[in-house]
Enzyme design. Structure first.
Site, mmCIF file in Angstrom:
data_model
loop_
_atom_site.group_PDB
_atom_site.id
_atom_site.type_symbol
_atom_site.label_atom_id
_atom_site.label_comp_id
_atom_site.label_asym_id
_atom_site.label_seq_id
_atom_site.Cartn_x
_atom_site.Cartn_y
_atom_site.Cartn_z
ATOM 1 N N ARG A 118 0.746 -1.222 -0.090
ATOM 2 C CA ARG A 118 0.071 0.074 0.034
ATOM 3 C C ARG A 118 0.899 1.272 0.207
ATOM 4 N NH1 ARG A 118 -3.149 -3.101 3.769
ATOM 5 N NH2 ARG A 118 -4.788 -4.082 2.715
ATOM 6 N N LYS A 140 3.108 11.349 -11.673
ATOM 7 C CA LYS A 140 2.233 10.648 -12.478
ATOM 8 C C LYS A 140 2.792 9.171 -12.520
ATOM 9 C CE LYS A 140 -0.496 13.719 -14.888
ATOM 10 N NZ LYS A 140 -1.095 14.115 -16.478
ATOM 11 N N GLU A 182 9.396 17.531 -25.515
ATOM 12 C CA GLU A 182 8.855 17.795 -24.150
ATOM 13 C C GLU A 182 9.494 19.246 -23.746
ATOM 14 O OE1 GLU A 182 6.405 16.280 -23.001
ATOM 15 O OE2 GLU A 182 6.494 14.150 -22.982
ATOM 16 N N LYS A 224 7.512 22.872 -14.920
ATOM 17 C CA LYS A 224 6.699 21.572 -14.422
ATOM 18 C C LYS A 224 6.456 21.794 -12.905
ATOM 19 C CE LYS A 224 5.338 17.014 -14.881
ATOM 20 N NZ LYS A 224 5.409 15.619 -15.520
ATOM 21 N N GLU A 234 -4.096 16.916 -11.107
ATOM 22 C CA GLU A 234 -4.902 17.650 -12.423
ATOM 23 C C GLU A 234 -6.296 17.784 -12.326
ATOM 24 O OE1 GLU A 234 -3.001 15.662 -15.916
ATOM 25 O OE2 GLU A 234 -4.993 15.899 -16.816
ATOM 26 N N ARG A 238 -2.927 21.556 -14.428
ATOM 27 C CA ARG A 238 -1.956 20.518 -14.665
ATOM 28 C C ARG A 238 -2.276 19.874 -16.198
ATOM 29 N NH1 ARG A 238 1.014 15.921 -11.193
ATOM 30 N NH2 ARG A 238 2.505 15.155 -13.055
ATOM 31 N N ASN A 242 -0.659 18.536 -20.917
ATOM 32 C CA ASN A 242 -0.718 17.338 -21.928
ATOM 33 C C ASN A 242 -0.979 17.863 -23.320
ATOM 34 O OD1 ASN A 242 -1.087 15.251 -20.221
ATOM 35 N ND2 ASN A 242 -2.908 15.754 -19.316
ATOM 36 N N HIS A 245 -1.177 15.748 -26.405
ATOM 37 C CA HIS A 245 -1.075 14.497 -25.940
ATOM 38 C C HIS A 245 -2.360 13.783 -26.334
ATOM 39 C CE1 HIS A 245 2.452 15.455 -23.529
ATOM 40 N NE2 HIS A 245 2.401 14.377 -22.932
ATOM 41 N N HIS A 249 -1.150 10.434 -27.896
ATOM 42 C CA HIS A 249 -1.369 9.348 -27.307
ATOM 43 C C HIS A 249 -2.265 8.484 -28.234
ATOM 44 C CE1 HIS A 249 -0.836 10.215 -22.889
ATOM 45 N NE2 HIS A 249 0.453 10.219 -23.351
ATOM 46 N N HIS A 262 7.460 8.365 -27.616
ATOM 47 C CA HIS A 262 6.430 9.363 -26.989
ATOM 48 C C HIS A 262 6.677 10.842 -27.565
ATOM 49 C CE1 HIS A 262 3.832 11.037 -23.930
ATOM 50 N NE2 HIS A 262 4.619 11.717 -23.580
HETATM 51 P P1 NAD Z 1 12.157 4.991 -22.527
HETATM 52 O O1 NAD Z 1 11.964 4.906 -20.838
HETATM 53 O O2 NAD Z 1 11.593 3.870 -23.293
HETATM 54 O O3 NAD Z 1 13.892 5.136 -22.611
HETATM 55 C C1 NAD Z 1 14.050 5.430 -24.034
HETATM 56 C C2 NAD Z 1 15.244 4.420 -24.466
HETATM 57 O O4 NAD Z 1 16.191 4.793 -23.922
HETATM 58 C C3 NAD Z 1 15.037 2.879 -23.986
HETATM 59 O O5 NAD Z 1 15.608 2.004 -24.951
HETATM 60 C C4 NAD Z 1 15.967 3.016 -22.699
HETATM 61 O O6 NAD Z 1 16.431 1.711 -22.360
HETATM 62 C C5 NAD Z 1 16.906 3.844 -23.293
HETATM 63 N N1 NAD Z 1 17.880 4.449 -22.140
HETATM 64 C C6 NAD Z 1 17.488 5.104 -21.183
HETATM 65 N N2 NAD Z 1 18.397 6.012 -20.722
HETATM 66 C C7 NAD Z 1 19.633 5.695 -21.304
HETATM 67 C C8 NAD Z 1 20.759 6.236 -21.387
HETATM 68 N N3 NAD Z 1 21.128 7.238 -20.454
HETATM 69 N N4 NAD Z 1 21.522 5.846 -22.438
HETATM 70 C C9 NAD Z 1 21.562 5.071 -23.500
HETATM 71 N N5 NAD Z 1 19.992 4.562 -23.415
HETATM 72 C C10 NAD Z 1 18.981 4.862 -22.635
HETATM 73 O O7 NAD Z 1 11.419 6.381 -22.958
HETATM 74 P P2 NAD Z 1 11.365 7.917 -22.393
HETATM 75 O O8 NAD Z 1 11.348 8.722 -23.646
HETATM 76 O O9 NAD Z 1 12.372 8.025 -21.175
HETATM 77 O O10 NAD Z 1 9.832 7.823 -21.775
HETATM 78 C C11 NAD Z 1 8.959 7.794 -22.361
HETATM 79 C C12 NAD Z 1 7.751 7.321 -21.531
HETATM 80 O O11 NAD Z 1 7.381 8.235 -20.533
HETATM 81 C C13 NAD Z 1 6.575 6.828 -21.999
HETATM 82 O O12 NAD Z 1 6.180 5.911 -21.571
HETATM 83 C C14 NAD Z 1 5.540 8.051 -21.527
HETATM 84 O O13 NAD Z 1 4.255 7.713 -21.455
HETATM 85 C C15 NAD Z 1 6.236 8.369 -20.184
HETATM 86 N N6 NAD Z 1 5.895 9.831 -19.673
HETATM 87 C C16 NAD Z 1 5.377 9.896 -18.439
HETATM 88 C C17 NAD Z 1 5.374 11.141 -18.000
HETATM 89 C C18 NAD Z 1 4.792 11.230 -16.377
HETATM 90 O O14 NAD Z 1 4.543 12.418 -16.065
HETATM 91 N N7 NAD Z 1 4.885 10.232 -15.616
HETATM 92 C C19 NAD Z 1 5.644 12.210 -18.744
HETATM 93 C C20 NAD Z 1 6.233 12.084 -19.925
HETATM 94 C C21 NAD Z 1 6.136 10.794 -20.555
HETATM 95 N N1 GLY Z 2 3.393 14.793 -18.252
HETATM 96 C C1 GLY Z 2 2.073 15.314 -17.937
HETATM 97 C C2 GLY Z 2 2.087 15.558 -16.505
HETATM 98 O O1 GLY Z 2 2.940 15.402 -15.766
HETATM 99 O O2 GLY Z 2 1.149 16.310 -16.200
#
Ligand code: NAD
Ligand code: GLY
Length: 361
Positions: A118, A140, A182, A224, A234, A238, A242, A245, A249, A262
């Site tokens: 939890r 998030k 982003e 942010k 949100e 907030r 998006n 998005h 998405h 993404h």
């Molecule tokens: P990812 O986590 O898939 O990383 C991208 C690639 O880079 C992967 O292959 C990973 O293994 C590789 N990688 C990571 N660090 C590395 C490094 N230092 N050197 C070499 N390779 C490396 O993708 P991302 O772009 O980091 O994140 C996208 C994800 O984040 C999506 O799922 C999206 O929905 C999510 N997201 C979440 C929020 C939030 O607020 N929580 C906001 C934006 C995006």
């Molecule tokens: N990436 C959108 C949020 O964090 O609200």
């Protein structure tokens, strides 16, 4: 090192940004209450950085879970491997989870931390530009569902974010560009001065100039943090984060998770939002051209995917967390630096935008 704060009363936490942070044991250890730690990472990041983080935790009960790499593995099934490891190794409620990787690892680890017994503490060590400027900040956490992206999740804040800019040196150019999308988003939402800085400095970011990157990460995180501090869950402002998005998405889900990155999907999505805003007469088409130009110079896509028609877009866009009373609410622009959440757009103009962005050849 630069330290920012996400101000959320008792859930406040620091974001550390700088070079060499993965060599500073005290920085990490200060945020771990008991000496029980599990590091969650993936098969790409583990050989690059897992030993380094392990070394910082000498003397701790420290285990790691190495997940498969890719957006297509951001699922409940794969997340369950984190619970398997926690339970097999008898980790108690005192454990701290560390997310070492990009946004996929960060989102899944955060959600696992929110659920395990939890709720246990977790720390974000983001290693992609996208995760350093966006996903690691703000709490998030989620996994994808076959029918919709990030549909299963929770708001759950980390203890701290440690963004070591040196990790970006191993990132490939396409992933770097995805993160730049982003960064540009913050300029478009509410920071015109930053957008203008980005127009002049995009080349430096692409060349990974350390000063330009640090500045862009700090300014993005500050933007942010300001928004999250006003609206953690949100209910209101907030949602502006998006921008792009709802379109983006739909592209990620429609094309199959992992095929469009993404940042690529939301770059096209932001341009589509700008196009619709201009069709509504809310901003000049000249500003849409400026937005297109900055994405082109960042080598981000500026057209939708060929296989997706308007009907498919609309169907996927209706599975969105901003849908209210069956109406798709969109983040649109009243100009560069002025985003709004609205359902007051014209449906025919939305269809015109979707048609405009479908490649003909
Ligand atoms: P990812 O986590 O898939 O990383 C991208 C690639 O880079 C992967 O292959 C990973 O293994 C590789 N990688 C990571 N660090 C590395 C490094 N230092 N050197 C070499 N390779 C490396 O993708 P991302 O772009 O980091 O994140 C996208 C994800 O984040 C999506 O799922 C999206 O929905 C999510 N997201 C979440 C929020 C939030 O607020 N929580 C906001 C934006 C995006
Ligand atoms: N990436 C959108 C949020 O964090 O609200």
């Amino acid at each position: 090192m630069k330290t920012l704060e996400v101000s959320l009363a008792e859930r406040s936490y620091p974001i550390y940004i700088g070079s060499g942070l993965l060599s500073q044991a005290a920085l990490l250890r200060t945020h771990i209450k008991r000496k029980e730690v599990i590091i969650v990472t993936n098969e790409t990041v583990a050989p690059l950085y897992l030993d380094k983080v392990n070394k910082l935790l000498d003397g701790y009960q420290c285990e790691s879970v190495i997940l498969p790499d890719g957006e297509e593995f951001k699922t409940l099934e794969v997340m369950n491997k984190i619970f398997d490891a926690l339970l097999e190794k008898h980790f108690s409620r005192q454990v701290t989870l560390i997310a070492l990787g990009g946004g996929v690892i960060g989102d899944m680890t955060g959600f696992a931390a929110a659920c395990y017994q939890r709720g246990v503490p977790f720390i974000q060590i983001p290693t992609t530009l996208l995760s350093q400027v966006d996903s690691s900040v703000g709490g998030k956490t989620a996994v994808n569902h076959a029918l919709g992206k990030n549909m299963i999740g929770a708001f759950y804040q980390p203890q701290c974010v440690i963004a070591d800019t040196d990790t970006l040196n191993t990132l490939d150019d396409r992933q770097l560009a995805s993160g730049i999308a982003e960064v540009i988003k913050y300029g478009l939402i509410n920071d015109l001065t930053f957008f203008e800085w980005l127009e002049n400095n995009i080349q430096l970011l692409k060349e990974r100039d350390p000063h330009a990157l640090s500045y862009a990460i700090e300014r993005s995180c500050q933007n942010k943090a300001n928004i999250v501090a006003q609206d953690e869950t949100e209910q209101d402002i907030r949602a502006l984060l998006n921008l792009g998005h709802t379109f983006g998405h739909a592209i990620e889900t429609g094309m199959g998770y992992g095929n469009w990155l993404h940042g690529e999907a939301i770059a096209t999505g932001m341009l589509m939002a700008a196009d619709l805003s201009a069709r509504m007469g809310w901003m000049p088409f000249d500003e849409v051209k400026r937005i297109k130009a900055i994405f082109e110079s960042a080598e981000l896509p500026v057209m939708g995917p060929k296989p997706m028609n308007s009907e498919q877009f609309l169907s996927l866009m209706s599975v969105d967390k901003k849908v209210q009373d069956g109406v798709i609410r969109l983040v649109l622009l009243k100009g560069i630096g002025e985003a709004v959440l609205t359902d007051a757009y014209d449906q025919q103009k939305l269809l015109d935008t979707l048609a405009e962005f479908q490649p003909t050849e």
